[in-house]
Design a protein around this motif. Structure first.
Motif, short mmCIF file in Angstrom:
data_model
loop_
_atom_site.label_atom_id
_atom_site.label_comp_id
_atom_site.label_asym_id
_atom_site.label_seq_id
_atom_site.Cartn_x
_atom_site.Cartn_y
_atom_site.Cartn_z
N TYR A 32 -37.27 12.68 -20.68
CA TYR A 32 -37.61 12.38 -19.28
C TYR A 32 -38.19 10.97 -19.18
O TYR A 32 -37.77 10.16 -18.33
CB TYR A 32 -38.60 13.42 -18.76
CG TYR A 32 -38.97 13.29 -17.30
CD1 TYR A 32 -38.00 13.01 -16.33
CD2 TYR A 32 -40.28 13.48 -16.88
CE1 TYR A 32 -38.34 12.91 -14.99
CE2 TYR A 32 -40.63 13.40 -15.54
CZ TYR A 32 -39.65 13.11 -14.60
OH TYR A 32 -40.00 13.01 -13.27
N ALA A 33 -39.13 10.64 -20.07
CA ALA A 33 -39.73 9.30 -20.07
C ALA A 33 -38.68 8.24 -20.40
O ALA A 33 -38.65 7.17 -19.78
CB ALA A 33 -40.88 9.25 -21.08
N ALA A 34 -37.81 8.53 -21.36
CA ALA A 34 -36.76 7.58 -21.74
C ALA A 34 -35.80 7.35 -20.57
O ALA A 34 -35.38 6.21 -20.31
CB ALA A 34 -36.00 8.09 -22.95
N SER A 35 -35.45 8.41 -19.88
CA SER A 35 -34.52 8.29 -18.74
C SER A 35 -35.13 7.44 -17.63
O SER A 35 -34.44 6.59 -17.04
CB SER A 35 -34.18 9.69 -18.20
OG SER A 35 -33.51 10.45 -19.19
N LYS A 36 -36.41 7.63 -17.36
CA LYS A 36 -37.08 6.82 -16.33
C LYS A 36 -37.12 5.35 -16.73
O LYS A 36 -36.83 4.47 -15.91
CB LYS A 36 -38.49 7.36 -16.08
CG LYS A 36 -38.53 8.69 -15.33
CD LYS A 36 -39.90 9.01 -14.78
CE LYS A 36 -40.88 9.37 -15.88
NZ LYS A 36 -42.18 9.82 -15.32
N GLN A 37 -37.49 5.09 -17.98
CA GLN A 37 -37.60 3.70 -18.44
C GLN A 37 -36.22 3.03 -18.53
O GLN A 37 -36.08 1.85 -18.18
CB GLN A 37 -38.29 3.65 -19.80
CG GLN A 37 -39.76 4.01 -19.78
CD GLN A 37 -40.56 3.05 -18.90
OE1 GLN A 37 -40.38 1.84 -18.96
NE2 GLN A 37 -41.42 3.60 -18.07
N ALA A 38 -35.21 3.76 -18.97
CA ALA A 38 -33.86 3.21 -19.05
C ALA A 38 -33.33 2.88 -17.66
O ALA A 38 -32.65 1.87 -17.45
CB ALA A 38 -32.93 4.17 -19.77
N ALA A 39 -33.63 3.75 -16.70
CA ALA A 39 -33.20 3.50 -15.32
C ALA A 39 -33.87 2.24 -14.77
O ALA A 39 -33.22 1.41 -14.12
CB ALA A 39 -33.53 4.70 -14.44
N LEU A 40 -35.16 2.05 -15.06
CA LEU A 40 -35.87 0.85 -14.62
C LEU A 40 -35.27 -0.40 -15.24
O LEU A 40 -35.17 -1.45 -14.58
CB LEU A 40 -37.35 0.95 -15.00
CG LEU A 40 -38.25 1.79 -14.09
CD1 LEU A 40 -39.65 1.93 -14.69
CD2 LEU A 40 -38.33 1.18 -12.69
N ALA A 41 -34.89 -0.30 -16.51
CA ALA A 41 -34.31 -1.44 -17.21
C ALA A 41 -32.81 -1.60 -16.94
O ALA A 41 -32.20 -2.58 -17.38
CB ALA A 41 -34.54 -1.30 -18.72
N ASP A 42 -32.21 -0.65 -16.22
CA ASP A 42 -30.78 -0.61 -15.94
C ASP A 42 -29.97 -0.68 -17.23
O ASP A 42 -29.00 -1.44 -17.34
CB ASP A 42 -30.37 -1.74 -14.99
CG ASP A 42 -28.97 -1.53 -14.41
OD1 ASP A 42 -28.50 -0.37 -14.40
OD2 ASP A 42 -28.34 -2.53 -14.01
#
Length: 425
Positions: free
Chosen positions: A160-170
């Motif tokens: 969940y944390a990785a998905s949020k951070q990856a989305a922010l970083a595109d």
């Protein structure tokens, strides 16, 4: 710089082979048309010229595991297969989980690669921890996407944390979906073949339960989520439903999962050992349907070379993985296109234009002015044997060794430079 005009070949334009010349200048395609002239002529008589193939999933093993493969041998194997861009996984030693390590690896790739290498960054430190790496910093250091391939991300809170951070970083998040508890240290698909060979089985749910979890997280976080090496019919259906629901999801399938099933394993032969394992005939049929109807986006090899010692001792004691860079196109052209399972246009889409889109490689995947002169020249009528002695990879661990196929790579060009040319017999 001298210009090169490619004449007498059949050039892939608009989804079909056409009689055109290509003019190459400064590493790019300068023109496509009739009666073009240049400083140097490259005669492509009898050859089909495709946009260079793009492999979204390879293991180059350098640094730290160079007995299996290194950047030079791995990218020469790719060029031998018609690939001009490969995406390298981060399971090397050391894992490039800091900006300094990432910069060093990208420099190694640039110094020793014969084709273009796009480098994945690990999602978590050392691949096995639950501590996220600094996605933005790794991207700035040269990484193009994220993956812990080889390891499933076990905790939902980490994903969940990785998905949020990856989305922010595109950044694309490419996932090896594997619940280790359900995987149960298996070595082969759970089923009658495992029973017959007295081997510990890997159930399909070890893949599908993580995919289901991740899709719910992807729906909430809006991450660009990519599933590596889909192997089960249930995963294909989950992807189909997720796409219909508007989730940003893409996925890949390997040649070996498209062409083989557990029923092809007659003996305890570790060349058939890969992760995920070869599944059932029903799973294989679902994967074929998935590439026919567009549910599955790309074909990637998961090229995983090993030493002979790594592959000794049967399923129970050998390493997972098979080589794929040098065998993929010929196998797929022979088994799927010549048999009319899919069209040639669909195969090129799965192996070139769609990977360029999924992995955001804007200068690749098509033959047109302004694109890089990344080109693969094949003799589609040349029947040849996938012979161990012809491999340019250090590894020859493949169940396809000895098979006769059509579609032989004759020449591979990367940014206007010939990096592979078939030797004349």
């Amino acid at each position: 710089m001298k210009t090169v005009v490619i004449k007498n070949g059949q050039v892939w334009l608009g989804g079909k082979l056409t009689s055109n010349d290509l003019l190459v200048k400064n590493g790019q395609i300068a023109a496509v048309g009739q009666n073009l002239s240049g400083d140097q002529v490259l005669d492509a008589s009898g050859l089909a010229i495709f946009p260079g193939l793009i492999d979204g999933h390879v293991h180059l093993r350098e640094p730290g595991q160079t007995a299996k493969e290194d950047i030079s041998s791995g990218t020469m194997a790719a060029a031998h297969g018609g690939y001009t861009t490969v995406c390298a996984m981060a399971n090397v030693t050391p894992v490039p989980d800091t900006p300094e390590k990432m910069q060093a690896l990208c420099q190694l790739n640039a110094d020793h690669g014969h084709v273009r290498i796009l480098q994945y960054a690990p999602v978590t430190e050392n691949l096995t921890s639950e501590k996220l790496t600094d996605f933005q910093a790794l991207h700035a250091a040269g990484a193009f996407a994220l993956s812990n391939d080889g390891k499933g991300i076990q905790l939902g809170k980490t994903m969940y944390a990785a998905s949020k951070q990856a989305a922010l970083a595109d950044l694309l998040l490419a996932v090896h979906a594997q619940d280790d508890g359900l995987f149960n240290q298996g070595v082969i698909n759970d089923g009658p073949v495992a029973t017959r060979l007295d081997l510990r089985g890997i159930p399909a749910v070890s893949e599908t339960t993580q995919v289901a979890r991740d899709l719910l997280l992807a729906a909430q976080t809006k991450v660009r989520y990519h599933i590596c090496h889909v192997s089960t019919k249930e995963t294909v259906e989950l992807v189909r439903q997720a796409k219909a629901a508007g989730i940003q999801i893409t996925c890949e399938v390997t040649p070996h999962h498209l062409l083989l099933s557990q029923d092809d394993i007659q003996t305890n032969d570790p060349n058939y050992k890969m992760n995920p394992p070869l599944r059932t005939k029903a799973d294989k049929a679902a994967l074929i349907t998935g590439i026919q109807d567009g549910t599955i986006d790309v074909i990637a090899t998961d090229h995983a070379p090993h030493t002979k010692a790594d592959k000794a001792g049967g399923f129970a004691h050998s390493a997972f993985g098979i080589t794929g860079s040098e065998t993929a196109f010929g196998l797929l052209y022979t088994e799927l296109v010549k048999t009319k399972v899919i069209t040639l246009a669909r195969l090129i889409e799965l192996m070139s234009s769609k990977p360029a889109e999924v992995f955001r490689i804007p200068d690749a995947g098509q033959i047109m002015p302004g694109k890089r002169a990344d080109l693969a020249f094949f003799d589609l009528n040349a029947k040849h044997q996938l012979a161990q002695g012809n491999f340019l990879s250090k590894g020859s661990n493949s169940p396809f060794v000895g098979k006769n196929v059509y579609g032989q790579t004759v020449l591979t060009m990367v940014a206007g430079q010939v990096v592979y040319r078939k030797q004349q017999a």
